[in-house]
Motif scaffolding. Sequence first.
Motif, mmCIF file in Angstrom:
data_model
loop_
_atom_site.group_PDB
_atom_site.id
_atom_site.type_symbol
_atom_site.label_atom_id
_atom_site.label_comp_id
_atom_site.label_asym_id
_atom_site.label_seq_id
_atom_site.Cartn_x
_atom_site.Cartn_y
_atom_site.Cartn_z
ATOM 1 N N UNK A 108 -7.705 2.828 -16.132
ATOM 2 C CA UNK A 108 -7.715 3.772 -16.857
ATOM 3 C C UNK A 108 -7.634 4.890 -15.995
ATOM 4 N N UNK A 109 -7.517 4.945 -14.645
ATOM 5 C CA UNK A 109 -7.554 5.904 -13.537
ATOM 6 C C UNK A 109 -6.201 6.278 -13.259
ATOM 7 N N UNK A 110 -6.046 6.987 -12.103
ATOM 8 C CA UNK A 110 -4.599 7.679 -11.726
ATOM 9 C C UNK A 110 -3.513 6.779 -11.738
ATOM 10 N N UNK A 111 -2.397 7.208 -12.040
ATOM 11 C CA UNK A 111 -1.289 6.395 -12.284
ATOM 12 C C UNK A 111 0.018 6.718 -11.397
ATOM 13 N N UNK A 112 0.046 7.446 -10.382
ATOM 14 C CA UNK A 112 1.125 7.646 -9.566
ATOM 15 C C UNK A 112 0.537 8.016 -8.126
ATOM 16 N N UNK A 113 1.336 7.452 -7.181
ATOM 17 C CA UNK A 113 0.993 7.805 -5.716
ATOM 18 C C UNK A 113 1.956 7.257 -4.980
ATOM 19 N N UNK A 114 1.922 7.904 -3.619
ATOM 20 C CA UNK A 114 3.125 7.157 -2.669
ATOM 21 C C UNK A 114 2.267 6.077 -1.914
ATOM 22 N N UNK A 115 2.965 5.084 -1.548
ATOM 23 C CA UNK A 115 2.424 4.215 -0.375
ATOM 24 C C UNK A 115 2.982 4.804 1.070
ATOM 25 N N UNK A 116 2.084 5.506 1.873
ATOM 26 C CA UNK A 116 2.188 6.014 3.032
ATOM 27 C C UNK A 116 1.809 5.033 4.153
ATOM 28 N N UNK A 117 2.594 4.665 5.145
ATOM 29 C CA UNK A 117 2.465 3.902 6.256
ATOM 30 C C UNK A 117 2.279 4.976 7.318
ATOM 31 N N UNK A 118 1.047 5.179 7.891
ATOM 32 C CA UNK A 118 0.973 5.734 9.148
ATOM 33 C C UNK A 118 0.664 4.909 10.429
ATOM 34 N N UNK A 119 1.694 5.008 11.280
ATOM 35 C CA UNK A 119 1.689 4.312 12.516
ATOM 36 C C UNK A 119 0.621 4.974 13.626
ATOM 37 N N UNK A 120 0.073 4.113 14.172
ATOM 38 C CA UNK A 120 -0.809 5.034 15.513
ATOM 39 C C UNK A 120 -0.622 3.995 16.953
ATOM 40 N N UNK A 121 -0.818 4.852 17.787
ATOM 41 C CA UNK A 121 -0.808 3.958 19.194
ATOM 42 C C UNK A 121 -2.130 3.530 19.332
ATOM 43 N N UNK A 122 -2.186 2.314 20.516
ATOM 44 C CA UNK A 122 -3.403 1.680 20.771
ATOM 45 C C UNK A 122 -4.243 2.768 21.738
ATOM 46 N N UNK A 123 -5.340 2.674 22.116
ATOM 47 C CA UNK A 123 -6.179 3.778 22.811
ATOM 48 C C UNK A 123 -5.623 4.148 23.990
ATOM 49 N N UNK A 124 -5.330 5.322 24.527
ATOM 50 C CA UNK A 124 -5.084 5.919 25.855
ATOM 51 C C UNK A 124 -5.800 6.876 26.596
#
Length: 261
Positions: A171-187
């Motif tokens: 019964x919670x929220x009904x709409x959202x985007x599936x967002x993919x956030x890419x990140x680098x290895x530690x530098x």
Amino acid sequence: MTPRRSLRLAVCALALASNALAGIVLADEANRSQTDKSLVGQPLGVVELFTSQGCSSCLPADAFFAELAAKENIVALAYHVDYWDYLGWKDTLSRKENTERQYEYMRAFGSRSVYTPQAVINGRSHVNGARREEVDGALARMKTSGEGMQVGIKVSRTSDRVIIDAGDAGSGPSDAHVVIVYFDPPQTIKIGKGENTGRSMTYWNAVSGIQTAGMWHGKAHRYELPMSVIAKKGGCAVLLQSVGKDGMPGPILGAALIHKP
């Protein structure tokens, strides 16, 4: 060879075979456990840090962020922005898109300006990213108030793809985007100019790309990504993030980390 010796050898061979089989099973379980360790479960929350190599106030926040990135129950993402580059040092990890995301949050929060180090918690509020008591307090407070991760995200892998299963909101929220956030290895970066001249800092989970993989409408749904895309990165995060009618980012309802295989 005596019968007794033959029997002894047979028992030894059986024991070795059993041990070998057990080793295979244990190794398989260990591999499966390692694969799924950070991919399944409900994280405490999402911390998005907006930072810059050219900002002297960001050093304590970057150090604290490294601790957050090491925690299995936190989805920690560092967005290096470019608006401090004029101070004499161009942030080597900055991206225009990172700055744009921060400005989108500014508008969503009704703020008048952006700043660093800014930590956005669960897409709902922001605090000074160098103040661990504020970051930890916001995460704890949101968990108990129902503003934490509300929708389960399960990630599994095959040889050529990553499968993302977003849960049912009930019964919670009904709409959202599936967002993919890419990140680098530690530098580790040595800063040659500006306010932090001569300093070296190891930067974790620096965001290198953002894309929307699809829509979620409150019901359990599956999404797929090619493994080859993730293999080129240090890893990525899956964010189930609501979006306002004005297109501005809203509360993050669910999240998961996918580390490079």
